[in-house]
Design a protein around this motif. Structure first.
Motif, mmCIF file in Angstrom:
data_model
loop_
_atom_site.group_PDB
_atom_site.id
_atom_site.type_symbol
_atom_site.label_atom_id
_atom_site.label_comp_id
_atom_site.label_asym_id
_atom_site.label_seq_id
_atom_site.Cartn_x
_atom_site.Cartn_y
_atom_site.Cartn_z
ATOM 1 N N VAL A 169 -50.131 -9.744 -22.034
ATOM 2 C CA VAL A 169 -49.464 -8.455 -21.832
ATOM 3 C C VAL A 169 -49.113 -8.302 -20.362
ATOM 4 C CG1 VAL A 169 -50.712 -7.415 -23.777
ATOM 5 C CG2 VAL A 169 -51.628 -7.160 -21.473
ATOM 6 N N ARG A 170 -48.042 -7.618 -20.081
ATOM 7 C CA ARG A 170 -47.671 -7.380 -18.674
ATOM 8 C C ARG A 170 -46.873 -6.095 -18.562
ATOM 9 N NH1 ARG A 170 -42.561 -11.604 -17.748
ATOM 10 N NH2 ARG A 170 -41.781 -11.320 -19.863
ATOM 11 N N THR A 171 -46.987 -5.478 -17.421
ATOM 12 C CA THR A 171 -46.188 -4.287 -17.135
ATOM 13 C C THR A 171 -45.959 -4.208 -15.637
ATOM 14 O OG1 THR A 171 -45.972 -1.893 -17.349
ATOM 15 C CG2 THR A 171 -48.200 -2.710 -16.937
ATOM 16 N N GLY A 172 -44.824 -3.703 -15.234
ATOM 17 C CA GLY A 172 -44.594 -3.578 -13.811
ATOM 18 C C GLY A 172 -43.408 -2.705 -13.502
ATOM 19 N N LYS A 173 -43.416 -2.206 -12.277
ATOM 20 C CA LYS A 173 -42.272 -1.433 -11.781
ATOM 21 C C LYS A 173 -41.454 -2.343 -10.865
ATOM 22 C CE LYS A 173 -43.983 3.206 -12.398
ATOM 23 N NZ LYS A 173 -43.356 3.561 -13.683
ATOM 24 N N ARG A 174 -40.184 -1.975 -10.698
ATOM 25 C CA ARG A 174 -39.251 -2.744 -9.859
ATOM 26 C C ARG A 174 -39.106 -4.189 -10.340
ATOM 27 N NH1 ARG A 174 -36.032 0.859 -8.045
ATOM 28 N NH2 ARG A 174 -36.592 1.980 -6.166
ATOM 29 N N LEU A 175 -39.069 -4.356 -11.640
ATOM 30 C CA LEU A 175 -38.760 -5.662 -12.217
ATOM 31 C C LEU A 175 -37.235 -5.689 -12.424
ATOM 32 C CD1 LEU A 175 -41.810 -5.989 -14.634
ATOM 33 C CD2 LEU A 175 -41.538 -6.910 -12.332
ATOM 34 N N PRO A 176 -36.673 -6.819 -12.808
ATOM 35 C CA PRO A 176 -35.207 -6.896 -12.835
ATOM 36 C C PRO A 176 -34.536 -5.860 -13.739
ATOM 37 C CG PRO A 176 -36.165 -9.081 -13.072
ATOM 38 C CD PRO A 176 -37.306 -8.115 -13.103
ATOM 39 N N ARG A 177 -35.145 -5.554 -14.879
ATOM 40 C CA ARG A 177 -34.522 -4.553 -15.737
ATOM 41 C C ARG A 177 -35.564 -3.854 -16.613
ATOM 42 N NH1 ARG A 177 -33.201 -9.402 -17.642
ATOM 43 N NH2 ARG A 177 -31.440 -9.441 -16.256
ATOM 44 N N ARG A 178 -35.134 -2.722 -17.204
ATOM 45 C CA ARG A 178 -36.032 -1.970 -18.083
ATOM 46 C C ARG A 178 -36.005 -2.610 -19.458
ATOM 47 N NH1 ARG A 178 -34.792 2.859 -21.476
ATOM 48 N NH2 ARG A 178 -36.722 4.046 -21.737
ATOM 49 N N GLU A 179 -37.135 -3.074 -19.898
ATOM 50 C CA GLU A 179 -37.167 -3.690 -21.216
ATOM 51 C C GLU A 179 -38.597 -3.712 -21.745
ATOM 52 O OE1 GLU A 179 -34.555 -7.140 -22.927
ATOM 53 O OE2 GLU A 179 -36.255 -8.002 -21.855
ATOM 54 N N THR A 180 -38.789 -3.193 -22.955
ATOM 55 C CA THR A 180 -40.094 -3.275 -23.605
ATOM 56 C C THR A 180 -39.939 -4.085 -24.884
ATOM 57 O OG1 THR A 180 -40.757 -1.133 -22.716
ATOM 58 C CG2 THR A 180 -41.983 -1.926 -24.613
ATOM 59 N N THR A 181 -40.707 -5.161 -24.972
ATOM 60 C CA THR A 181 -40.598 -6.021 -26.154
ATOM 61 C C THR A 181 -41.975 -6.492 -26.620
ATOM 62 O OG1 THR A 181 -40.345 -7.928 -24.705
ATOM 63 C CG2 THR A 181 -38.320 -7.034 -25.629
ATOM 64 N N ILE A 182 -42.034 -6.787 -27.913
ATOM 65 C CA ILE A 182 -43.204 -7.470 -28.466
ATOM 66 C C ILE A 182 -42.672 -8.776 -29.044
ATOM 67 C CG2 ILE A 182 -45.076 -7.389 -30.175
ATOM 68 C CD1 ILE A 182 -44.828 -4.333 -30.131
ATOM 69 N N ALA A 183 -43.147 -9.893 -28.533
ATOM 70 C CA ALA A 183 -42.662 -11.193 -29.027
ATOM 71 C C ALA A 183 -43.804 -11.896 -29.750
ATOM 72 C CB ALA A 183 -42.169 -12.045 -27.864
ATOM 73 N N ILE A 184 -43.572 -12.193 -31.030
ATOM 74 C CA ILE A 184 -44.583 -12.896 -31.826
ATOM 75 C C ILE A 184 -44.100 -14.334 -31.937
ATOM 76 C CG2 ILE A 184 -45.838 -12.877 -34.049
ATOM 77 C CD1 ILE A 184 -45.859 -10.110 -32.836
ATOM 78 N N GLU A 185 -44.803 -15.232 -31.294
ATOM 79 C CA GLU A 185 -44.339 -16.626 -31.335
ATOM 80 C C GLU A 185 -45.141 -17.409 -32.375
ATOM 81 O OE1 GLU A 185 -43.239 -18.580 -27.665
ATOM 82 O OE2 GLU A 185 -44.076 -20.464 -28.431
ATOM 83 N N PHE A 186 -44.418 -18.010 -33.314
ATOM 84 C CA PHE A 186 -45.067 -18.756 -34.403
ATOM 85 C C PHE A 186 -45.303 -20.201 -33.984
ATOM 86 C CE2 PHE A 186 -43.210 -15.074 -36.338
ATOM 87 C CZ PHE A 186 -44.165 -14.697 -37.273
ATOM 88 N N ASN A 187 -46.179 -20.877 -34.716
ATOM 89 C CA ASN A 187 -46.403 -22.293 -34.443
ATOM 90 C C ASN A 187 -45.135 -23.083 -34.742
ATOM 91 O OD1 ASN A 187 -49.077 -21.938 -33.720
ATOM 92 N ND2 ASN A 187 -49.782 -22.113 -35.843
ATOM 93 N N ARG A 188 -44.996 -24.188 -34.046
ATOM 94 C CA ARG A 188 -43.846 -25.062 -34.317
ATOM 95 C C ARG A 188 -43.990 -25.681 -35.702
ATOM 96 N NH1 ARG A 188 -40.873 -26.646 -29.904
ATOM 97 N NH2 ARG A 188 -41.691 -25.835 -27.951
#
Ligand code: BG6
Length: 512
Positions: free
Chosen positions: A359-378
């Motif tokens: 998880v990560r959060t920050g101010k003054r990052l390149p753009r405003r974006e909130t996402t949840i990415a679920i990465e499956f096994n290959r």
């Protein structure tokens, strides 16, 4: 033969399930007065009044309704009304409609008082009694405490002592709810002297966002995800709450909270809970919150190497030069407040053991974006050349909380032409395209739910305390070493140590 009728929400007298309803369905609350403490603050202007106006425009507020703004600053009802009109015009999502505004404005009142004073709330009580007469609000009250956390205890006491004999009373408490576990417990104890849990609505406005609620719909209204929603199929999860804005005019607030108390403790942990929770038996407030709290309880405290903090220095965001955090107005020149944090979390249970949640959060990052990415096994065996070379990405289910609200699934597809070349493509669902309607603001949903007495989208005592317990454990490890701030330039994607956090596991952050 006797027939058995199963209880329906109408039969058993409970509210129908709100999570299945949109704002387009009519759910009108009973007559009531909404009292806003902190009426001269930013939240009231930017969020609360625009939300109230949007509700008024759609005729979702009760017929008999009044708003009482309360703050220290000397002002009159007239001045307050006209300031709020400006705010609605500036920050509202809807066109300005004179008739709808007049309907709302007719019930707006203002009382200037210092609620830290012994009898500070007498004037509020007297005004509310008068409104019961003139506006027909029947002794029903929603108190919205949009004040700094240190004012909340005294307010609760004063409100509690003046509770009337008739009508219901509900409390909406803004975040952050305390500043650590001890203060949150004290606040909960104070509240429970006067109110029962069903009367308390602790706001985390992320829960009011359509896309956050959709996480429940996505997982539990579809049969295809549940069988693969676990450690056997999911490689890891990445949750990002990125903002391009800096600290703005909120330095005095932010110096006290930093990223960990401002976003991680509430919004981020709630997103983790919704992603990891077990299916609730129904969508009532307690069933949903019981499952969320189990996740929060299962979170393993990350060791110091699994947490990264950062603070932005000067840089460029979207082509504009911006100062570093320490140069912002109201920030100490040697401030050690973090404006960025990342962590590797583990949910210690059967479903998720050994599956990292980055998880990560920050101010003054390149753009405003909130996402949840679920990465499956290959895929287990790579029959195609691109996969063999590692060029094809694994499947990712990407939940776009904001902006570009929607969900997309990254899959491999054959590139048209000779041979068998595979490329990653997206299957997209976009809210805008599918429903052809603008999404309501989170505060519209939440204010209305509190008036209706529905606490499903609010955090319960035990949730908030679990969240603080984790934050306290992380902060305790921070005391041991001094950070070397600033460690990322505004407009970049955070400190390099955050890349190392995932890089050590052979992974990389998704680029926002
Ligand atoms: C608030 C934080 O809770 O959420 C702010 O205090 C942050 O610092 C804001 O900017 C983000 O909310 P949203 O709805 O714009 O993502």
């Amino acid at each position: 033969m006797a027939t058995t009728t199963r209880a329906t929400p109408e039969h058993d007298g409970k509210e129908a399930n709100p999570l299945l309803e949109g704002l387009r369905l009519r759910r009108t609350p009973e007559p009531c007065a909404l009292v806003i403490f902190g009426a001269s603050g930013d939240l009231t202007k930017r969020k609360l009044f625009p939300a109230l106006y949007s509700l008024a425009l759609r005729r979702l507020l009760p017929e008999s309704f009044a708003i009482l703004g309360v703050a220290r600053s000397e002002s009159t009802t007239e001045e307050f009304r006209s300031r709020m009109e400006e705010a609605v015009r500036e920050f509202g999502r809807d066109r300005f409609d004179e008739e709808a505004w007049e309907r709302l404005a007719g019930g707006i009142n203002y009382v200037a008082t210092d609620f830290a004073d012994e009898g500070g709330l007498d004037a509020v009580r007297d005004c509310l009694t008068e409104l019961d007469e003139s506006r027909g609000t029947r002794g029903n009250r929603v108190y919205y405490l949009a004040t700094p956390p240190n004012a909340i205890g005294i307010l609760v006491q004063q409100i509690g002592e003046r509770r009337g004999a008739s009508g219901w009373t509900r409390l909406i408490v803004e975040k952050p709810f305390g500043r650590d576990l001890t203060s949150a417990r004290e606040l909960n104890a104070k509240i429970s002297e006067f109110f029962v849990e069903d009367e308390v609505f602790r706001i985390d406005h992320y829960l009011g966002k359509e896309t956050v609620q959709n996480m429940l719909a996505l997982r539990f209204a579809n049969g295809i995800f549940e069988p693969v929603w676990n450690r056997q199929f999911i490689n890891h999860v990445q949750i990002s709450v990125a903002e391009s804005i800096g600290v703005g005019s909120r330095a005095s607030f932010y110096e006290e909270t930093g990223a960990i108390r401002d976003i991680f403790q509430n919004h981020l942990l709630q997103l983790v809970a919704l992603t990891a929770m077990e299916p609730p038996i129904d969508f009532t407030a307690d069933s949903v919150r019981n499952e969320k709290v189990k996740v929060l309880r299962s979170l393993h405290t990350p060791g110091p190497k699994s947490v990264v903090r950062g603070q932005y220095g000067p840089g460029f965001v979207e082509g504009i030069e911006v100062p570093g955090y320490r140069d912002e107005e109201g920030v100490a020149p040697d401030s050690e407040t973090e404006t960025y944090m990342a962590a590797k979390l583990y949910v210690d249970n059967w479903r998720w053991a050994d599956t990292p949640f980055y998880v990560r959060t920050g101010k003054r990052l390149p753009r405003r974006e909130t996402t949840i990415a679920i990465e499956f096994n290959r895929a287990p065996h790579p029959p195609f050349e691109e996969m063999a070379r590692g060029g094809l990405r694994p499947n990712v289910l990407l939940v776009h909380i904001q902006p570009d609200e929607g969900v997309s699934l990254e899959i491999g597809a054959k590139v048209p032409g000779q041979g068998m070349s595979i490329q990653t493509v997206h299957m997209d669902f976009l809210y805008g395209g599918a429903f052809r309607t603008a999404l309501p603001e989170a505060y519209e949903r939440l204010i209305l739910d509190a008036m209706l007495g529905d606490a499903t989208l609010f955090t319960r005592t035990d949730e908030v305390e679990e969240q603080w317990a984790l934050v306290d454990a992380i902060v305790a490890t921070w005391r041991r070493d001094r950070p070397s701030f600033p460690n990322y330039a505004a407009g970049t994607s955070g400190p390099s140590s955050a890349d190392d956090l995932v890089g050590r596991d052979g992974r990389a952050w998704r680029r926002p």
